[in-house]
Design a protein around this motif. Structure first.
Motif, PDB file in Angstrom:
ATOM      1  N   MET A 310       0.653  -1.261   0.031  1.00 34.28           N
ATOM      2  CA  MET A 310      -0.088  -0.079   0.059  1.00 34.28           C
ATOM      3  C   MET A 310       0.833   1.289   0.007  1.00 34.28           C
ATOM      4  O   MET A 310       0.571   2.236  -0.719  1.00 34.28           O
ATOM      5  CB  MET A 310      -1.179   0.115   1.236  1.00 34.28           C
ATOM      6  N   ASP A 311       1.945   1.107   0.762  1.00 36.69           N
ATOM      7  CA  ASP A 311       2.840   2.244   0.748  1.00 36.69           C
ATOM      8  C   ASP A 311       3.537   2.661  -0.513  1.00 36.69           C
ATOM      9  O   ASP A 311       3.882   3.761  -0.966  1.00 36.69           O
ATOM     10  CB  ASP A 311       3.869   2.089   1.811  1.00 36.69           C
ATOM     11  N   ILE A 315      -0.498   4.950  -0.451  1.00 40.24           N
ATOM     12  CA  ILE A 315      -1.608   4.961   0.414  1.00 40.24           C
ATOM     13  C   ILE A 315      -1.124   4.696   1.749  1.00 40.24           C
ATOM     14  O   ILE A 315      -0.374   3.734   2.071  1.00 40.24           O
ATOM     15  CB  ILE A 315      -2.595   3.847  -0.087  1.00 40.24           C
ATOM     16  N   ALA A 316      -1.543   5.478   2.765  1.00 39.86           N
ATOM     17  CA  ALA A 316      -0.913   5.059   4.329  1.00 39.86           C
ATOM     18  C   ALA A 316      -2.035   4.219   4.874  1.00 39.86           C
ATOM     19  O   ALA A 316      -3.195   4.669   5.181  1.00 39.86           O
ATOM     20  CB  ALA A 316      -0.782   6.447   4.921  1.00 39.86           C
ATOM     21  N   THR A 367      -8.022   4.048  -2.943  1.00 46.36           N
ATOM     22  CA  THR A 367      -7.490   3.245  -1.849  1.00 46.36           C
ATOM     23  C   THR A 367      -8.222   1.704  -2.042  1.00 46.36           C
ATOM     24  O   THR A 367      -7.294   0.777  -1.779  1.00 46.36           O
ATOM     25  CB  THR A 367      -8.168   3.744  -0.385  1.00 46.36           C
ATOM     26  N   ILE A 368      -9.477   1.574  -2.226  1.00 44.26           N
ATOM     27  CA  ILE A 368      -9.983   0.316  -2.267  1.00 44.26           C
ATOM     28  C   ILE A 368      -9.579  -0.462  -3.406  1.00 44.26           C
ATOM     29  O   ILE A 368      -9.402  -1.822  -3.438  1.00 44.26           O
ATOM     30  CB  ILE A 368     -11.477   0.356  -1.945  1.00 44.26           C
ATOM     31  N   ILE A 374      -3.983  -5.531  -4.003  1.00 50.15           N
ATOM     32  CA  ILE A 374      -2.938  -6.238  -3.341  1.00 50.15           C
ATOM     33  C   ILE A 374      -3.397  -7.391  -2.303  1.00 50.15           C
ATOM     34  O   ILE A 374      -2.634  -8.354  -2.386  1.00 50.15           O
ATOM     35  CB  ILE A 374      -2.420  -5.095  -2.326  1.00 50.15           C
ATOM     36  N   LEU A 375      -4.621  -7.299  -2.014  1.00 51.30           N
ATOM     37  CA  LEU A 375      -5.204  -8.437  -0.926  1.00 51.30           C
ATOM     38  C   LEU A 375      -5.580  -9.530  -1.884  1.00 51.30           C
ATOM     39  O   LEU A 375      -5.287 -10.773  -1.438  1.00 51.30           O
ATOM     40  CB  LEU A 375      -6.481  -8.031  -0.318  1.00 51.30           C
TER      41      LEU A 375
END
Length: 380
Positions: A310-311, A315-316, A367-368, A374-375
């Motif tokens: 995410m980074d 995205i934090a 974000t999502i 990623i997930l």
């Protein structure tokens, strides 16, 4: 696109109120805006006995001092909390006794509290993680049966409701945070709520460096003097001016944040691998202020890799607390990592998603979208 973890929200009235405070030439605590904040909290939520403090940390310390916590006392609290919860009793010589949390909401597991009570136990400090109220009615029932005090750490939950009443009205004492990272902020700030009326006068002495200055200001006596222990537990009035603008926008802020939390819930529910993820269980008796949305991933390794990826997408996403019992201070107090296996396991798998009041649709969707990819790569 860069999506921060948090971004303070501006209501639009902050500068006007701060300017008026500056013009008053009364910038220290317990002046015009401090009184207006307390009046607003009473009008909005029926909160009485409110003492505005420089931080929630200061509120917790003032509460511990008010209740006479000292050497030899034990105070039960979750290990999964911020350091201030434990430090507030540790600095007075008391011992924090760490309790397991419940997977349903990351709050203290009420079923584990009684087994920790000893002849030295004096107080329980539950917290409201992610703004979700703890099971305060059950905690109060246990405390009352053993003659214990309860100081409710509501650092994250101003505006959250427990059985349609603001979280913080049910315990003997409650503490709020208005830090930069919270839903409602004045940069640094907090409040101690003394729900037991008979303790409020002494609380005013502790707040005013151990003096009875409050009695003089009420016209009850001509002079004030040193009458008790105390410290400078006063929020500057210029900060109260900013806080007032935030609290007046509570409904707007809560609505926006709750909408974001609900969108996160909907996103998770529609993932093909949703069964591999844990989220906070919703409870009809509890209404969160939308402070945090978190996921609990299958393993610590997957959690860490998710945050790293995410980074890379700017995205934090953050971990939660490092459990206090397994920290270096916890080890110094005699605790071992294996003492609280549930807490240790959940804390190693939790990830907090970015959420802030002014989050745009583009920021949320970015974000999502990235989180889904990623997930998917990590879980399928």
């Amino acid at each position: 696109m860069i999506v921060p973890f948090n971004k303070p929200f501006h209501t639009g009235n902050e500068l006007a109120y701060i300017s008026e405070s500056l013009k008053s030439n009364k910038l220290s605590g317990n002046h015009h805006y401090s009184k207006m904040v307390k009046e607003w909290m009473f009008k909005k939520h029926g909160l009485e006995g409110v003492f505005l403090t420089p931080s929630c940390t200061a509120a917790l310390e003032m509460g511990a001092l008010l209740l006479g916590i000292g050497p030899g006392d034990e105070v039960i609290m979750p290990s999964y909390t911020f350091t201030s919860t434990a430090n507030a009793v540790l600095i007075f010589g008391a011992k924090p006794v760490f309790c397991e949390i419940h997977p349903k909401d990351m709050n203290i597991d009420v079923s584990k509290i009684e087994s920790l009570i000893t002849s030295k136990t004096k107080m329980i400090i539950p917290i409201d993680y992610a703004g979700v109220p703890c099971d305060i009615a059950e905690i109060m029932a246990i405390a009352n049966s053993y003659g214990l005090a309860v100081m409710h750490d509501c650092a994250q939950s101003y505006g959250s409701l427990y059985k349609n009443e603001i979280s913080g009205r049910q315990a003997h004492l409650s503490c709020y945070s208005f830090h930069d990272t919270k839903n409602f902020t004045c940069g640094e700030g907090g409040a101690l709520v003394v729900n037991e009326a008979f303790r409020r006068e002494r609380a005013s002495f502790l707040m005013e460096k151990g003096t009875d200055r409050s009695r003089m200001l009420k016209g009850l006596q001509e002079k004030y003097s040193w009458v008790d222990k105390g410290s400078s537990y006063l929020l500057a009035d210029i900060l109260a001016a900013m806080l007032l603008s935030q609290l007046q926008a509570e409904d707007e802020i809560k609505k926006k944040r709750q909408e974001l939390v609900n969108k996160y819930y909907d996103w998770v529910a529609n993932l093909k691998f949703a069964q591999q993820l844990l989220v906070c269980q919703q409870d009809e008796n509890k209404s969160s202020n939308g402070h945090i949305f978190y996921l609990i991933l299958p393993t610590r390794n997957i959690r860490d890799r998710f945050i790293e990826k995410m980074d890379l997408s700017d995205i934090a996403a953050h971990i939660g607390y490092v459990p206090l019992h397994s920290s270096s201070m916890g080890t110094n107090l005699g605790y071992k990592t294996e003492d609280l296996p549930i807490t240790e396991d959940l804390a190693g798998r939790i990830v907090r998603m970015p959420i802030f009041t002014g989050m745009t649709d583009d920021e949320f969707n970015y974000t999502i979208s990235n989180a889904t990819k990623i997930l998917s790569s990590l879980l399928t």
